[in-house]
Design a protein around this motif. Structure first.
Motif, PDB file in Angstrom:
ATOM      1  N   LEU A 117       0.827  -1.197   0.000  1.00 27.73           N
ATOM      2  CA  LEU A 117       0.000   0.000   0.000  1.00 27.73           C
ATOM      3  C   LEU A 117       0.864   1.251   0.000  1.00 27.73           C
ATOM      4  CD1 LEU A 117      -2.666   1.520   0.221  1.00 27.73           C
ATOM      5  CD2 LEU A 117      -2.590   1.170   2.693  1.00 27.73           C
ATOM      6  N   VAL A 118       1.904   1.271   0.837  1.00 25.09           N
ATOM      7  CA  VAL A 118       2.810   2.414   0.896  1.00 25.09           C
ATOM      8  C   VAL A 118       3.435   2.664  -0.476  1.00 25.09           C
ATOM      9  CG1 VAL A 118       4.990   3.262   1.857  1.00 25.09           C
ATOM     10  CG2 VAL A 118       3.298   2.178   3.346  1.00 25.09           C
ATOM     11  N   ALA A 119       3.826   1.572  -1.150  1.00 17.29           N
ATOM     12  CA  ALA A 119       4.512   1.696  -2.431  1.00 17.29           C
ATOM     13  C   ALA A 119       3.589   2.172  -3.547  1.00 17.29           C
ATOM     14  CB  ALA A 119       5.136   0.350  -2.812  1.00 17.29           C
ATOM     15  N   GLN A 120       2.307   1.834  -3.465  1.00 14.67           N
ATOM     16  CA  GLN A 120       1.420   2.120  -4.588  1.00 14.67           C
ATOM     17  C   GLN A 120       0.816   3.524  -4.565  1.00 14.67           C
ATOM     18  OE1 GLN A 120      -1.781  -0.759  -4.401  1.00 14.67           O
ATOM     19  NE2 GLN A 120      -3.190   0.717  -3.524  1.00 14.67           N
ATOM     20  N   VAL A 121       0.869   4.215  -3.425  1.00 14.37           N
ATOM     21  CA  VAL A 121       0.308   5.574  -3.353  1.00 14.37           C
ATOM     22  C   VAL A 121       1.362   6.576  -3.816  1.00 14.37           C
ATOM     23  CG1 VAL A 121      -0.622   7.355  -1.828  1.00 14.37           C
ATOM     24  CG2 VAL A 121      -1.272   4.966  -1.498  1.00 14.37           C
ATOM     25  N   PRO A 122       1.113   7.320  -4.895  1.00 15.14           N
ATOM     26  CA  PRO A 122       2.116   8.272  -5.398  1.00 15.14           C
ATOM     27  C   PRO A 122       2.345   9.416  -4.426  1.00 15.14           C
ATOM     28  CG  PRO A 122       0.028   8.535  -6.565  1.00 15.14           C
ATOM     29  CD  PRO A 122      -0.114   7.310  -5.712  1.00 15.14           C
ATOM     30  N   LEU A 123       3.578   9.926  -4.429  1.00  9.83           N
ATOM     31  CA  LEU A 123       3.956  11.018  -3.531  1.00  9.83           C
ATOM     32  C   LEU A 123       4.027  12.359  -4.251  1.00  9.83           C
ATOM     33  CD1 LEU A 123       6.725   9.218  -1.426  1.00  9.83           C
ATOM     34  CD2 LEU A 123       4.260   9.367  -0.991  1.00  9.83           C
ATOM     35  N   THR A 124       3.641  12.370  -5.518  1.00  6.03           N
ATOM     36  CA  THR A 124       3.597  13.605  -6.306  1.00  6.03           C
ATOM     37  C   THR A 124       2.347  13.584  -7.160  1.00  6.03           C
ATOM     38  OG1 THR A 124       6.022  13.676  -6.433  1.00  6.03           O
ATOM     39  CG2 THR A 124       4.811  15.025  -8.002  1.00  6.03           C
ATOM     40  N   GLY A 125       1.644  14.707  -7.224  1.00  4.69           N
ATOM     41  CA  GLY A 125       0.440  14.785  -8.033  1.00  4.69           C
ATOM     42  C   GLY A 125       0.773  14.755  -9.511  1.00  4.69           C
ATOM     43  N   PRO A 126      -0.149  14.292 -10.348  1.00  6.32           N
ATOM     44  CA  PRO A 126       0.097  14.258 -11.794  1.00  6.32           C
ATOM     45  C   PRO A 126       0.335  15.653 -12.361  1.00  6.32           C
ATOM     46  CG  PRO A 126      -2.229  13.837 -11.290  1.00  6.32           C
ATOM     47  CD  PRO A 126      -1.492  13.793  -9.990  1.00  6.32           C
ATOM     48  N   GLY A 127       1.412  15.784 -13.121  1.00  8.60           N
ATOM     49  CA  GLY A 127       1.711  17.065 -13.752  1.00  8.60           C
ATOM     50  C   GLY A 127       2.181  18.148 -12.812  1.00  8.60           C
ATOM     51  N   PHE A 128       2.653  17.737 -11.619  1.00  8.26           N
ATOM     52  CA  PHE A 128       3.123  18.738 -10.655  1.00  8.26           C
ATOM     53  C   PHE A 128       4.615  18.562 -10.403  1.00  8.26           C
ATOM     54  CE2 PHE A 128       3.828  20.927  -6.728  1.00  8.26           C
ATOM     55  CZ  PHE A 128       2.982  22.013  -6.809  1.00  8.26           C
TER      56      PHE A 128
END
Length: 319
Positions: A117-128
């Motif tokens: 779960l930790v690995a699959q949640v992105p830490l940067t928004g798309p296009g940011f």
């Protein structure tokens, strides 16, 4: 306690609702994984697990629990029996879901699921952050006005502590917001074996000053987490009209946050782009891109001097 909820698209075109929870307390490490196509069943599982969360905090606090706003230590399981009330609650809670589409996982499986779960949640928004051309266009579209209600600002309006319970970037992955920022921004990263949220050590190449700042878990460091558009500045630019949940989301949105040099962050305070720029001139372009991206993302206004300062920094971006 750790629990999280997410959606998994299916080949059939339907959406499968996934629920994962993990409890760690003296003598106990229990994981629960449920998978439903019915959102109502998922909501039921969420209520069950939150009930367990309240019971754990009430009946059997985890020794060594962090103070508010601090990162949680890696779970350790002492060789001692759980209290009878906690054991009863845990047995009742896990028995119900097990009969309705969920399965109980052992400690190793639970930790593997949590790590996934930790690995699959992105830490940067798309296009940011947006590129320079996009940032210029978004800056041109922002409302220009003087800040309002500055006298009513209180830090607590954005929540007292870090929270994972938001839909902002990085939210609901079971990790403390500050740990997410460190995992994203540090190099030479070493994470915990038992708790992948925890950063044991790493090095920050500070974007504001260019300093190389080492980090070691549980030791004082020269690293702080900065809201690029400060909370006070956001309040004056429109956040005073938001709901408490929207402000909590802003305060914990990883796109709004950066790991930076402690002293430089304190010097910056809540000053806006017309009153403060990073000492490292080479970072001005990205700073303005991030700053403008945040203002546009949250529909915050800018003052006329603030807009001019951002235009000047964006003008220095490579063509």
């Amino acid at each position: 306690m750790r629990y999280a909820f997410w959606l998994t698209p299916q080949d059939s075109g339907r959406t499968r609702h996934e629920f994962y929870g993990m409890a760690v307390a003296p003598g106990i490490a229990a994981g629960l994984h449920c998978s439903y196509e019915d959102a109502a069943d998922l909501a039921w599982a969420q209520r069950i697990w939150r009930s367990l969360d309240r019971a754990v905090n009430t009946l059997q606090p985890v020794p060594g629990a962090p103070r508010p706003g601090r990162s949680a230590p890696e779970p350790r399981l002492p060789a001692m029996a759980p209290s009878r009330p906690f054991a009863v609650v845990l047995a009742l809670v896990l028995a119900g879901p097990a009969a309705a589409g969920c399965h109980h996982e052992d400690t190793a499986t639970a930790r593997a699921s949590a790590a996934a779960l930790v690995a699959q949640v992105p830490l940067t928004g798309p296009g940011f952050p947006p590129d320079a051309a996009t940032a210029k266009a978004r800056l041109a579209a922002l409302k220009v006005e003087w800040g309002r209600n500055w006298q009513t600002y209180r830090r607590e309006e954005f929540g007292r502590y870090w929270s994972d319970e938001t839909d902002a970037v990085g939210g609901r992955n079971g990790c403390d917001t500050r740990d997410d920022v460190l995992r994203r921004d540090l190099t030479e990263l070493r994470e915990g074996d038992r708790n992948r949220c925890v950063v044991l050590s790493g090095v920050l190449l500070d974007p504001y000053t260019g300093k190389r700042l080492p980090y070691t878990y549980r030791r004082a460091s020269q690293i702080q987490t900065d809201h690029v558009v400060a909370l006070g500045a956001a309040w004056r630019a429109g956040a005073y009209t938001w709901t408490p949940q929207r402000r909590l989301e802003y305060a914990n949105d990883l796109d709004v946050l950066l790991a930076v040099d402690k002293q430089t962050n304190q010097d910056k305070g809540s000053r806006t782009a017309d009153k403060w720029r990073p000492p490292r001139r080479a970072y001005w372009c990205e700073y303005a891109r991030r700053y403008t991206g945040i203002k546009a993302k949250y529909a915050l206004s800018v003052t006329a001097p603030e807009k001019r300062a951002l235009q000047e920094m964006l003008a220095g971006c490579p063509q």
